[in-house]
Design a protein around this motif. Structure first.
Motif, short mmCIF file in Angstrom:
data_model
loop_
_atom_site.label_atom_id
_atom_site.label_comp_id
_atom_site.label_asym_id
_atom_site.label_seq_id
_atom_site.Cartn_x
_atom_site.Cartn_y
_atom_site.Cartn_z
N LEU A 80 46.91 41.36 32.07
CA LEU A 80 45.83 42.30 32.43
C LEU A 80 45.13 42.78 31.16
O LEU A 80 43.90 42.85 31.10
CB LEU A 80 46.40 43.49 33.21
CG LEU A 80 46.93 43.19 34.62
CD1 LEU A 80 47.71 44.38 35.17
CD2 LEU A 80 45.79 42.82 35.58
N ARG A 83 42.62 40.47 29.43
CA ARG A 83 41.30 40.41 30.06
C ARG A 83 40.48 41.66 29.86
O ARG A 83 39.27 41.65 30.06
CB ARG A 83 41.46 40.19 31.57
CG ARG A 83 41.77 38.77 31.94
CD ARG A 83 41.35 38.58 33.37
NE ARG A 83 41.71 37.26 33.87
CZ ARG A 83 41.50 36.90 35.14
NH1 ARG A 83 40.99 37.76 36.00
NH2 ARG A 83 41.82 35.70 35.53
N ARG A 84 41.12 42.80 29.55
CA ARG A 84 40.40 44.07 29.63
C ARG A 84 40.55 45.01 28.46
O ARG A 84 39.79 45.96 28.34
CB ARG A 84 40.90 44.84 30.86
CG ARG A 84 40.41 44.25 32.12
CD ARG A 84 40.02 45.33 33.09
NE ARG A 84 39.54 44.69 34.30
CZ ARG A 84 39.72 45.16 35.52
NH1 ARG A 84 40.40 46.28 35.68
NH2 ARG A 84 39.23 44.52 36.56
N THR A 185 43.22 49.16 34.86
CA THR A 185 42.89 49.01 36.27
C THR A 185 42.22 50.31 36.71
O THR A 185 42.19 51.28 35.97
CB THR A 185 44.16 48.73 37.09
OG1 THR A 185 43.78 48.47 38.44
CG2 THR A 185 45.13 49.89 37.07
N GLU A 189 41.03 49.20 42.53
CA GLU A 189 41.88 48.00 42.49
C GLU A 189 43.28 48.29 43.03
O GLU A 189 43.87 47.47 43.72
CB GLU A 189 41.95 47.46 41.06
CG GLU A 189 40.65 46.77 40.64
CD GLU A 189 40.66 46.31 39.20
OE1 GLU A 189 39.78 45.52 38.85
OE2 GLU A 189 41.54 46.74 38.43
N GLU A 192 42.94 48.28 46.69
CA GLU A 192 42.85 46.90 47.19
C GLU A 192 44.25 46.27 47.26
O GLU A 192 44.60 45.61 48.24
CB GLU A 192 41.95 46.04 46.28
CG GLU A 192 41.59 44.69 46.91
CD GLU A 192 41.37 43.54 45.93
OE1 GLU A 192 41.55 43.73 44.71
OE2 GLU A 192 41.07 42.43 46.40
N HIS A 280 38.14 33.35 42.01
CA HIS A 280 38.35 33.12 40.59
C HIS A 280 37.05 32.65 39.98
O HIS A 280 36.41 31.74 40.49
CB HIS A 280 39.45 32.07 40.41
CG HIS A 280 39.99 32.03 39.02
ND1 HIS A 280 39.37 31.36 38.01
CD2 HIS A 280 41.09 32.60 38.48
CE1 HIS A 280 40.07 31.52 36.90
NE2 HIS A 280 41.12 32.27 37.16
N LYS A 311 40.72 40.29 45.12
CA LYS A 311 39.56 40.16 44.23
C LYS A 311 39.97 40.33 42.78
O LYS A 311 39.46 39.65 41.90
CB LYS A 311 38.52 41.24 44.59
CG LYS A 311 37.63 40.84 45.76
CD LYS A 311 36.58 41.92 46.01
CE LYS A 311 36.65 42.36 47.46
NZ LYS A 311 36.06 43.66 47.72
N SER A 312 40.87 41.27 42.52
CA SER A 312 41.25 41.54 41.13
C SER A 312 42.50 40.75 40.76
O SER A 312 43.29 40.36 41.62
CB SER A 312 41.51 43.02 40.93
OG SER A 312 42.69 43.39 41.63
N THR A 315 45.63 42.51 42.05
CA THR A 315 45.95 42.28 43.46
C THR A 315 46.53 40.88 43.66
O THR A 315 47.50 40.69 44.39
CB THR A 315 44.69 42.46 44.34
OG1 THR A 315 44.19 43.77 44.12
CG2 THR A 315 45.02 42.30 45.81
N GLN A 316 45.93 39.90 43.00
CA GLN A 316 46.44 38.53 43.12
C GLN A 316 47.89 38.44 42.65
O GLN A 316 48.72 37.78 43.27
CB GLN A 316 45.56 37.57 42.30
CG GLN A 316 44.16 37.39 42.90
CD GLN A 316 43.24 36.57 42.01
OE1 GLN A 316 43.55 36.32 40.84
NE2 GLN A 316 42.11 36.16 42.55
#
Lengths: 358, 358
Positions: A80, A83-84, A185, A189, A192, A280, A311-312, A315-316
């Motif tokens: 995570l 990516r952020r 996050t 999210e 979700e 994705h 979506k995030s 969540t995946q």
């Protein structure tokens, strides 16, 4: 309070447990997984009551220390962050910390039981290095130490086996990072994720997959961002179903492991499970997953696609973790084995207790 | 100039190669490994001639980007840094870099061929992020880009297959880090490594191990500091011997994988290779290796101890790498397979070339 694991204090090491007992234990474990959405919400409640004496300084680097079902939380947070985050996350699963840890860094020690020897040793080293330290746990020595040492302690939902407390520990860790100026996050999210966990997964579909795995060595194949989920599948199948598992990560797989199947022997021993994100952005990565799938099929290895909804990435990962949990308990039932007990880990813990004092 | 790999431009994909051809190719590959001590010294010569325009600033974090036989260098450097460096080393084996990379960081891109698509993409991202960048390569697009972009370029010994150039690439990487104020080794340790590589390893001993692996799935078991070597064993057995391999790292193994063997099926399919450092300060870690060895034996899996000689971690890693190289070519001969050719990697590279432009 929702349904939790009740330890029955029955250990069946030398003989096969009676079928009704296995089914009972499986139902208990499955219920815990199916209630993950409640667990996640309960953790949000718990952390809303945590009182921070002061907000943490944003660190140079975050190091997450933990083992097994607790340590995997670090792996999830790392992808995570990749990516952020402006701040790198480094994961360590050992008795010792890297020597580069300093007072500029944040060390998050995660141990569900609070008694993991490796993590306790890292906790002590982190204090010695004068790093900022946070403890995430439900109990044990680490809770005691944190209180004595005046270290922030983030409690998680109690009464579970460590691997079943993933949503709680992950939420606690994300919350901690936010307090240190590293938001990975947002509430949307998390909501979700709660929704998708509440929806559950069709048991029939999972049973079919379990049927294909019995007596095979599963190879879990995932893209780099989903590698922690591949490890999670492995760990769940190890602990709940009592089978060995192999993990392969793309694209690295295509630079060495791929050759290992060129002149394959015993292909009938394997089955490949491919983790496929359903939403994705990266077309190239999906093409590579497709390449791997066709490759395994061509050499005669059965492939199974595990769809990852959400979506995030968060969540995946949580959806996939729920899938792994349910798959592993259903497979335990097929093999007539108690998913809850992990005797050999207990033996290991007794063994190292003899060799180190805490 | 010493003996190097001569590409014979013969590809045998659909039929078994004649035995004399396999033996010839095996001899070529084995000679390359046995001459690693010369390769390492040649690289020291090469880097002594590299002209740096200015010394690099010490970075916040070092990121090493590379795939397969080039990427493994990053893993080796990471464990060395965890024991010695004030600056963390992060390894990435993907098409993209973590978003946290900034102008405070150093990105070392390693690609033996200089044409690895993943690494080229990371190189471009690193420039965009305004990180300091270094290229380690023997050739290719990356050499061209480095010269155009005025980026430090560290050449390695030419004319090898990537996996056979490990000592050269590793030395180049250690040299680069020294230039950025991160010394991870000293000349004495490099000399120890050269000595131990020159001594070689008893071929009879290795042949015996190869005989035990044939038709099994090897599980390479190593302590955390030696995990990169376990991956190296895997990669060498994948590429040279064309067999699948599984890796397990201690102590993490004892928190999940261990349970996968509790009710084992098909134990006769496996053989466990334990990497055992012969000089090692940490008694606890040796106890855990011992625990794992006994565990595998008790459940009926044959265990093989691979001794790692050398005083320093660097030497132990290089000694173990030599062992892995020789073992994998001898096993290729047993299986009557050409160790040099890796057809499926070529297929993968052609496939992704269609989907990305460089």
């Amino acid at each position: 309070m929702y349904f939790k694991v009740i330890s029955l204090n029955l250990i069946h090491s030398k003989f096969n447990p009676p079928k009704y007992y296995v089914i009972l234990r499986m139902i208990v474990m499955k219920e815990v997984y199916l209630n993950w959405h409640k667990q996640l919400r309960e953790e949000i409640e718990i952390i809303s009551k945590v009182k921070w004496k002061k907000l943490g300084r944003t660190p140079r680097i975050v190091v997450i220390s933990g083992m097994g079902g607790s340590g995997i939380v670090g792996d999830y947070v790392q992808v995570l962050a990749n990516r952020r985050s402006d701040i790198p996350v480094f994961v360590t699963k050992d008795f010792k910390l890297p020597v580069w840890i300093s007072d500029e860094d944040l060390v998050i020690t995660i141990s569900y039981s609070g008694n993991t020897r490796e993590t306790i040793m890292c906790y002590k080293e982190a204090l010695k290095a004068k790093a900022q330290v946070v403890v995430i746990s439900s109990n044990g020595v680490l809770e005691k130490y944190a209180k004595e040492d005046n270290i922030p302690f983030i409690p998680v939902v109690k009464g579970l086996v460590p691997r079943a407390s993933l949503p709680s520990m992950l939420t606690a860790c994300l919350y901690t990072l936010e307090k240190f100026g590293i938001p990975l996050t947002d509430r949307g999210e998390l909501e979700e994720a709660i929704d998708i966990l509440r929806d559950g997964i069709c048991e029939e579909e999972i049973s079919e997959v379990a049927g294909k795995i019995v007596n095979k060595l599963p190879v879990i194949v995932a893209l780099t961002d989903y590698a922690p989920l591949a490890w999670r599948f492995k760990n769940e199948l190890n602990e709940n179903s009592k089978i060995p598992v192999k993990v392969e990560v793309l694209p690295e797989w295509a630079h060495n492991d791929i050759v290992g199947w060129e002149k394959p022997y015993n292909v009938e021993n394997y089955v490949a499970l491919l983790l496929e994100p359903k939403i994705h952005a990266n077309e190239l990565e999906l093409k590579i997953l497709d390449f791997a799938k066709k490759y395994f099929r061509e050499i005669g290895i059965e492939t199974i696609e595990i769809p990852l909804y959400g979506k995030s990435l968060l969540t995946q990962l949580l959806y996939g973790s729920l899938y792994a949990g349910l798959l592993s308990v259903i497979l335990a039932r097929e093999r007539n084995l108690d998913p809850l007990t992990t005797i050999s880990i207990t033996k290991y813990k007794e063994y190292i207790s003899k060799h180190i004092g805490v």
